[in-house]
Design a protein around this motif. Structure first.
Motif: not given
Ligand code: NAI
Length: 405
Positions: A9, A12-14, A34-35, A38, A90, A93, A118, A143-144, A148-149, A330, A334
């Motif tokens: 991934g 944000n989380g990665a 692989i997105f 990135e 990630v 979805y 999830q 959950t994460m 984070c952002r 999401r 999601e």
């Molecule tokens: P994010 O919105 O930052 O994820 C986007 C990333 O997902 C992209 O940068 C890419 O690496 C990947 N991605 C998106 N579409 C793609 C595709 N078609 N093919 C391959 N890769 C793709 O997500 P984030 O914030 O890291 O969250 C991840 C999970 O954690 C989500 O399920 C979110 O709901 C959950 N979560 C996040 C929180 C947060 O504060 N960031 C808090 C609580 C839960």
């Protein structure tokens, strides 16, 4: 001994997990994304400017370019076979994309962690592994660990809040093993995360599905935008802190349907312990105890949680600098196909009616372009459109439990 930890991934989380886990002494961390471009962007920026995880307040972890201990790549084939642990970080979805990519190359002792997993991660991951002749251990974290952002891609991420405790499930279906090196997978994950959040195991996968709470974003989105006149806004409205009484009515109504379902399950399977599924307010207090200043009602818990400071509705900018809601974000894309519809099927398996959930799903259908409900019944959708148990051949509660036996 060094452990090869692979994070799949690039969001944000990665970013957060890569920064934090790469500081752990015996962790050799690689990020695979692989997105789009990135991997190139992240590697290049970090090579020039280093990497920083900023925690709200003063604390920050700053890593100079020469001290960065993790790699970022888009290469799946060369990284996965030597991985001791893969953590998929990630939105739900894209779980199927990563599971299909990595499954052919996984060694059999490498557990896979969905962080977060999830609702339905366990049966989706097991199904894809099986199609590749694999039976790796699956860990699903609810959950994460952080809110984070990303502040600057590949360079700086901000942690707005850290949860105190998060639950996880572990499925070792054919006894493939839950060890990573000398330690159990949950101990390795805890070491990589640090002292907070505390990882806490749930034996009952169905109950865990309730605790994932895909139940917070869709009702807030629905309440805010269901009667929207389509006119762009000057500024993005606050998301959690901007909730009103109507949003709380949907949040409470939805939680009520979930707790009724849990009560029906408890009735039917008393030995499995479905009692004690918390309300939304209790869940917030459990997860953000120090960060909520007024705990008197659900409304105030949302409005005064400092972990939510400044978080706004997902919006896209119009050509004239105004804002319209982004229904592909999401919070709908999601949390409905990988959340609400799963809860909806579980409710219907124990004959609990769900008018509020249905109302929100019907609205989401118009934004997502998939039909989930027809004449009050769930439709069988394809795997890319969501994670309904019935799409994976699970139609009864008994079959749900049987799946993991
Ligand atoms: P994010 O919105 O930052 O994820 C986007 C990333 O997902 C992209 O940068 C890419 O690496 C990947 N991605 C998106 N579409 C793609 C595709 N078609 N093919 C391959 N890769 C793709 O997500 P984030 O914030 O890291 O969250 C991840 C999970 O954690 C989500 O399920 C979110 O709901 C959950 N979560 C996040 C929180 C947060 O504060 N960031 C808090 C609580 C839960």
């Amino acid at each position: 001994e060094k452990l090869n930890i692979t994070i799949c991934g690039g969001g944000n989380g990665a970013h957060t997990f890569a920064g934090i886990s790469s500081l752990v002494k015996n962790a050799n961390v690689t990020v695979v994304t692989i997105f789009e471009n990135e991997a190139e962007r992240w590697a290049e920026t970090m090579g020039k400017n280093g990497f920083e995880v900023k925690f709200k307040g003063d604390k920050k972890v700053t890593i100079a370019p020469e001290d960065v201990k993790f790699k970022v790549t888009k290469e799946v084939k060369s990284v996965i076979p030597d991985s001791d642990l893969v953590v998929i970080c990630v939105p739900a979805y894209t779980h199927n994309i990563y599971m299909n990519l990595i499954s052919p190359y996984l060694n059999k002792n490498c557990p896979i962690v969905g962080m977060p997993g999830q609702p339905g991660f366990e049966y989706e991951a097991l199904t894809i592994l099986k199609e590749h002749g694999k039976t790796n251990t699956i860990m699903s974290i609810e959950t994460m660990p952080w809110a984070c952002r990303i502040i600057k891609y590949g360079e700086c991420v901000e942690v707005l809040g850290t949860k105190d405790e998060v639950c996880y499930t572990l499925v070792d279906k054919l006894g493939g093993g839950t060890k990573v090196g000398q330690s159990h997978v949950e101990d390795v994950m805890q070491a990589l995360l640090g002292s907070k959040p505390v990882l806490s195991r749930m034996e009952n996968i169905l109950k865990y599905t309730f605790l994932c709470r895909p139940t917070i974003h869709p009702p807030i989105m629905y309440a805010k935008w269901k009667s929207w006149d389509g006119l762009p806004l000057e500024t993005p409205p606050l998301f959690y802190q901007g909730v009103d009484e109507e949003a709380v009515r949907y949040l409470d109504g939805l939680t009520e349907e979930v707790t009724q379902t849990a009560a029906a399950l408890d009735n039917k399977f008393p030995e499995l312990g479905f009692s004690g599924v918390s309300t939304m307010k209790e869940w917030l207090i459990d997860h953000y105890s120090d960060q909520i200043s007024d705990k008197s009602s659900l409304l105030t818990c949302l409005q005064t949680n400092s972990a939510y400071d400044g978080l706004v509705h997902p919006m896209t900018k119009t050509s004239d600098g105004k804002f319209v809601p982004d229904f592909q974000y999401r919070y709908t894309r999601e949390d409905v196909p990988y959340g609400l519809i799963v809860l909806r099927q579980i409710a219907s398996m124990v004959e609990v009616s769900t008018p509020i959930i249905d109302e929100i799903i019907k609205w989401a259908e118009t934004k997502l372009g998939t039909q989930y409900l027809k004449d009050g019944k769930l439709c069988n959708i394809d795997r890319k459109s969501g994670r309904l148990p019935l799409t994976y051949g699970i139609t009864t509660i008994e079959e749900f439990f049987q799946f993991f036996k």
